[in-house]
Design a protein around this motif. Structure first.
Motif, PDB file in Angstrom:
ATOM      1  N   GLY A  11       0.824  -1.211   0.000  1.00 21.60           N
ATOM      2  CA  GLY A  11       0.000   0.000   0.000  1.00 21.60           C
ATOM      3  C   GLY A  11       0.855   1.256   0.000  1.00 21.60           C
ATOM      4  O   GLY A  11       2.094   1.201  -0.057  1.00 21.60           O
ATOM      5  N   PHE A  12       0.176   2.363   0.081  1.00 22.00           N
ATOM      6  CA  PHE A  12       0.847   3.675   0.050  1.00 22.00           C
ATOM      7  C   PHE A  12       1.841   3.799   1.219  1.00 22.00           C
ATOM      8  O   PHE A  12       3.063   3.880   1.018  1.00 22.00           O
ATOM      9  N   ILE A  13       1.344   3.772   2.448  1.00 19.70           N
ATOM     10  CA  ILE A  13       2.244   3.961   3.598  1.00 19.70           C
ATOM     11  C   ILE A  13       3.136   2.730   3.786  1.00 19.70           C
ATOM     12  O   ILE A  13       4.329   2.835   4.043  1.00 19.70           O
ATOM     13  N   ASP A  32       0.421  -8.900   1.785  1.00 21.22           N
ATOM     14  CA  ASP A  32      -0.595  -8.045   1.164  1.00 21.22           C
ATOM     15  C   ASP A  32      -1.507  -8.904   0.282  1.00 21.22           C
ATOM     16  O   ASP A  32      -1.053  -9.862  -0.336  1.00 21.22           O
ATOM     17  N   ASN A  33      -2.776  -8.548   0.275  1.00 23.18           N
ATOM     18  CA  ASN A  33      -3.701  -9.249  -0.628  1.00 23.18           C
ATOM     19  C   ASN A  33      -4.018  -8.401  -1.867  1.00 23.18           C
ATOM     20  O   ASN A  33      -4.832  -8.797  -2.687  1.00 23.18           O
ATOM     21  N   THR A  36      -6.192  -3.037  -2.254  1.00 20.04           N
ATOM     22  CA  THR A  36      -6.016  -1.633  -2.650  1.00 20.04           C
ATOM     23  C   THR A  36      -4.546  -1.319  -2.917  1.00 20.04           C
ATOM     24  O   THR A  36      -4.231  -0.233  -3.398  1.00 20.04           O
ATOM     25  N   GLY A  37      -3.662  -2.234  -2.585  1.00 16.80           N
ATOM     26  CA  GLY A  37      -2.226  -2.011  -2.810  1.00 16.80           C
ATOM     27  C   GLY A  37      -1.824  -2.473  -4.201  1.00 16.80           C
ATOM     28  O   GLY A  37      -2.596  -3.128  -4.903  1.00 16.80           O
ATOM     29  N   ASP A  57      -4.045 -12.772   2.635  1.00 14.62           N
ATOM     30  CA  ASP A  57      -5.129 -11.983   3.209  1.00 14.62           C
ATOM     31  C   ASP A  57      -5.103 -12.216   4.718  1.00 14.62           C
ATOM     32  O   ASP A  57      -5.260 -13.366   5.172  1.00 14.62           O
ATOM     33  N   ILE A  58      -4.927 -11.171   5.499  1.00 12.79           N
ATOM     34  CA  ILE A  58      -4.730 -11.382   6.946  1.00 12.79           C
ATOM     35  C   ILE A  58      -6.026 -11.741   7.688  1.00 12.79           C
ATOM     36  O   ILE A  58      -5.994 -11.962   8.896  1.00 12.79           O
ATOM     37  N   LEU A  74      -0.574  -2.597   8.989  1.00  9.26           N
ATOM     38  CA  LEU A  74      -1.153  -1.465   8.257  1.00  9.26           C
ATOM     39  C   LEU A  74      -2.231  -1.934   7.286  1.00  9.26           C
ATOM     40  O   LEU A  74      -2.753  -1.130   6.508  1.00  9.26           O
ATOM     41  N   TYR A 146     -15.471   1.773   8.879  1.00 11.76           N
ATOM     42  CA  TYR A 146     -14.030   2.041   9.046  1.00 11.76           C
ATOM     43  C   TYR A 146     -13.737   2.512  10.475  1.00 11.76           C
ATOM     44  O   TYR A 146     -12.848   1.980  11.145  1.00 11.76           O
ATOM     45  N   LYS A 150     -11.609   0.277  13.243  1.00  9.02           N
ATOM     46  CA  LYS A 150     -10.368   0.714  13.885  1.00  9.02           C
ATOM     47  C   LYS A 150     -10.542   0.797  15.405  1.00  9.02           C
ATOM     48  O   LYS A 150      -9.614   0.521  16.159  1.00  9.02           O
ATOM     49  N   THR A 176      -2.386  11.500   5.741  1.00  6.48           N
ATOM     50  CA  THR A 176      -1.011  11.423   5.265  1.00  6.48           C
ATOM     51  C   THR A 176      -1.034  11.430   3.736  1.00  6.48           C
ATOM     52  O   THR A 176      -1.983  10.924   3.133  1.00  6.48           O
ATOM     53  N   ARG A 187      -9.308   9.998  -1.852  1.00 11.24           N
ATOM     54  CA  ARG A 187      -8.915  10.905  -0.771  1.00 11.24           C
ATOM     55  C   ARG A 187      -8.516  12.252  -1.374  1.00 11.24           C
ATOM     56  O   ARG A 187      -8.235  12.374  -2.560  1.00 11.24           O
TER      57      ARG A 187
HETATM   58  N1  LIG Z   1      -3.163   7.338   4.459  1.00  6.93           N
HETATM   59  C1  LIG Z   1      -3.737   7.942   5.484  1.00  6.93           C
HETATM   60  O1  LIG Z   1      -3.927   9.160   5.460  1.00  6.93           O
HETATM   61  C2  LIG Z   1      -4.165   7.145   6.699  1.00  6.93           C
HETATM   62  C3  LIG Z   1      -4.772   7.828   7.747  1.00  6.93           C
HETATM   63  C4  LIG Z   1      -5.162   7.104   8.872  1.00  6.93           C
HETATM   64  C5  LIG Z   1      -4.916   5.743   8.958  1.00  6.93           C
HETATM   65  N2  LIG Z   1      -4.319   5.106   7.915  1.00  6.93           N
HETATM   66  C6  LIG Z   1      -4.113   3.665   8.048  1.00  6.93           C
HETATM   67  O2  LIG Z   1      -2.827   3.310   7.577  1.00  6.93           O
HETATM   68  C7  LIG Z   1      -2.867   2.042   6.912  1.00  6.93           C
HETATM   69  C8  LIG Z   1      -2.300   2.151   5.516  1.00  6.93           C
HETATM   70  O3  LIG Z   1      -3.088   3.085   4.776  1.00  6.93           O
HETATM   71  P1  LIG Z   1      -2.747   3.484   3.284  1.00  6.93           P
HETATM   72  O4  LIG Z   1      -3.166   4.887   3.101  1.00  6.93           O
HETATM   73  O5  LIG Z   1      -1.337   3.097   2.972  1.00  6.93           O
HETATM   74  O6  LIG Z   1      -3.771   2.572   2.499  1.00  6.93           O
HETATM   75  P2  LIG Z   1      -3.537   1.564   1.266  1.00  6.93           P
HETATM   76  O7  LIG Z   1      -4.878   1.147   0.824  1.00  6.93           O
HETATM   77  O8  LIG Z   1      -2.636   2.196   0.265  1.00  6.93           O
HETATM   78  O9  LIG Z   1      -2.758   0.379   1.963  1.00  6.93           O
HETATM   79  C9  LIG Z   1      -3.392  -0.669   2.653  1.00  6.93           C
HETATM   80  C10 LIG Z   1      -2.764  -1.958   2.180  1.00  6.93           C
HETATM   81  O10 LIG Z   1      -3.353  -3.048   2.925  1.00  6.93           O
HETATM   82  C11 LIG Z   1      -3.657  -4.100   2.012  1.00  6.93           C
HETATM   83  N3  LIG Z   1      -4.760  -4.868   2.639  1.00  6.93           N
HETATM   84  C12 LIG Z   1      -6.008  -4.437   2.931  1.00  6.93           C
HETATM   85  N4  LIG Z   1      -6.724  -5.413   3.513  1.00  6.93           N
HETATM   86  C13 LIG Z   1      -5.900  -6.485   3.596  1.00  6.93           C
HETATM   87  C14 LIG Z   1      -6.043  -7.794   4.104  1.00  6.93           C
HETATM   88  N5  LIG Z   1      -7.201  -8.224   4.645  1.00  6.93           N
HETATM   89  N6  LIG Z   1      -4.999  -8.642   4.015  1.00  6.93           N
HETATM   90  C15 LIG Z   1      -3.810  -8.239   3.469  1.00  6.93           C
HETATM   91  N7  LIG Z   1      -3.613  -7.006   2.975  1.00  6.93           N
HETATM   92  C16 LIG Z   1      -4.644  -6.138   3.036  1.00  6.93           C
HETATM   93  C17 LIG Z   1      -4.044  -3.390   0.728  1.00  6.93           C
HETATM   94  O11 LIG Z   1      -3.973  -4.205  -0.413  1.00  6.93           O
HETATM   95  C18 LIG Z   1      -3.020  -2.253   0.709  1.00  6.93           C
HETATM   96  O12 LIG Z   1      -1.816  -2.646   0.097  1.00  6.93           O
HETATM   97  C19 LIG Z   1      -4.330   1.590   6.952  1.00  6.93           C
HETATM   98  O13 LIG Z   1      -4.505   0.718   8.022  1.00  6.93           O
HETATM   99  C20 LIG Z   1      -5.088   2.883   7.187  1.00  6.93           C
HETATM  100  O14 LIG Z   1      -6.297   2.646   7.861  1.00  6.93           O
HETATM  101  C21 LIG Z   1      -3.956   5.771   6.793  1.00  6.93           C
END
Ligand SMILES: NC(=O)c1ccc[n+]([C@@H]2O[C@H](COP(=O)([O-])OP(=O)(O)OC[C@H]3O[C@@H](n4cnc5c(N)ncnc54)[C@H](O)[C@@H]3O)[C@@H](O)[C@H]2O)c1
Length: 308
Positions: A11-13, A32-33, A36-37, A57-58, A74, A146, A150, A176, A187
């Protein structure tokens, strides 16, 4: 050499965190599944011997036999688009996924970080948001899947800590931004940049006077790492306390992209928070952390990515 497990690594972060940990000489396993990544977020690491990416998939218990020192969970869809598209999956990922990761932490003696969110404060009645504030969440609203996912994730994390003495920590992440966000993510930053680079009007929901505070991804990742290295078990806000209105943000993005199209005003979605700004006193005191990257600097880095 320490081993870190990063759930949501593509994913992004998550992908930025993987880069950071590898630079710190960690052995990193990514799960990662790809819901969204994207694999391309990690394609530059294909030859890196210290990194392994497992499609998993977790919501299923992971099959990992090696010693893990740190688990960063994450994994979760996080964009408003997903709140309507996959609400059940979001809830399951926090409930089952975090439980599986806590079990793994219990069995391997790893320290585990749960990526929570400022959304646990809902539409906050207290400003800025401090960790002691319990929030103002609509559990049955469109964002409830959501926010409550959390909140459950935090609750089960504390339950494992209190009952099983698992070494846990909770990061309450505020908005972020940076490279590797999906353009269609829904977003505000990807929305605005996608529109601005194609010289379209930026979509402003409501009157644009609602506020957000935006943290550049390198700052956030440094905060996650600092929290993991600490002994803290309490939730810790990680975000940038510089607050701005959505209109101010839109004007800044138009300025740096040279976009002159007038803004387009659209109805405010239900339960959209009116104000968001972290108090980061706890992170400053317990972690010695605070963001370093200014808004214009961070936006310029992000523009390079959206221009590609
Ligand atoms: N980006 C932000 O501004 C922000 C703000 C608050 C919290 N967060 C939290 O930070 C984390 C990362 O966010 P992000 O912006 O990088 O989102 P993202 O969607 O880019 O990354 C999430 C990753 O998790 C993977 N994923 C989702 N469900 C899964 C599962 N069941 N099994 C395995 N992989 C799974 C997705 O494929 C993706 O690669 C998330 O938990 C999000 O709730 C992000």
């Amino acid at each position: 050499m320490k081993t870190a497990l990063v759930c949501g690594a593509a994913g992004f972060i998550g992908s930025h965190l993987v880069d950071f940990l590898l630079q710190k000489n960690y052995h990193v396993i990514g799960l990662d599944n790809f819901v969204t990544g994207r694999k391309e977020n990690l394609s530059h690491l294909a030859e890196n011997k210290n990194f392994r990416l497992i499609e998993w998939d977790i919501t299923n218990a992971p099959n990992i036999s090696e010693k893990i020192d740190e688990i960063y969970n994450l994994a979760s869809p996080a964009s408003p688009v997903d709140f309507t598209k996959r609400p059940v999956f979001i809830l399951q990922t926090a409930a089952q996924g975090q439980t599986h990761m806590l079990e793994l932490a219990k069995n391997t003696n790893a320290r585990i970080l749960f990526a929570s969110t400022s959304e646990v404060y809902g539409d906050p009645l207290q400003h800025p948001q401090v960790e002691s504030y319990w929030g103002n969440v609509n559990p049955i609203g469109i964002r409830g899947c959501y926010d409550e996912a959390k909140r459950f994730g935090e609750a089960i994390t504390m339950a494992y800590h209190r009952l099983h003495k698992v070494n846990t920590c909770i990061a309450r992440i505020f908005n972020t931004y940076g490279s590797r966000m999906r353009p269609e993510d829904g977003r505000v930053i990807p929305n605005f940049f996608s529109q601005a680079v194609s010289k379209q009007s930026l979509s402003i929901y409501g009157d644009g006077k609602q506020t957000r505070s935006l943290c550049f991804v390198s700052d956030l990742v440094a905060g996650l790492y600092a929290l993991m290295q600490s002994t803290s078990h309490e939730p810790t806000n990680l975000g940038n306390p510089r607050e701005m209105t959505i209109l101010e943000l839109a004007d800044t993005i138009n300025k740096i992209t040279g976009n002159t199209a007038p803004h387009k005003f659209l109805p405010l979605p239900p339960d959209d928070p009116k104000q968001r700004c972290p108090s980061i006193d706890r992170a400053k005191t317990t972690l010695g952390w605070e963001p370093k990257v200014g808004l214009e600097e961070g936006l310029k880095h992000t523009l390079e990515y959206f221009n590609q």
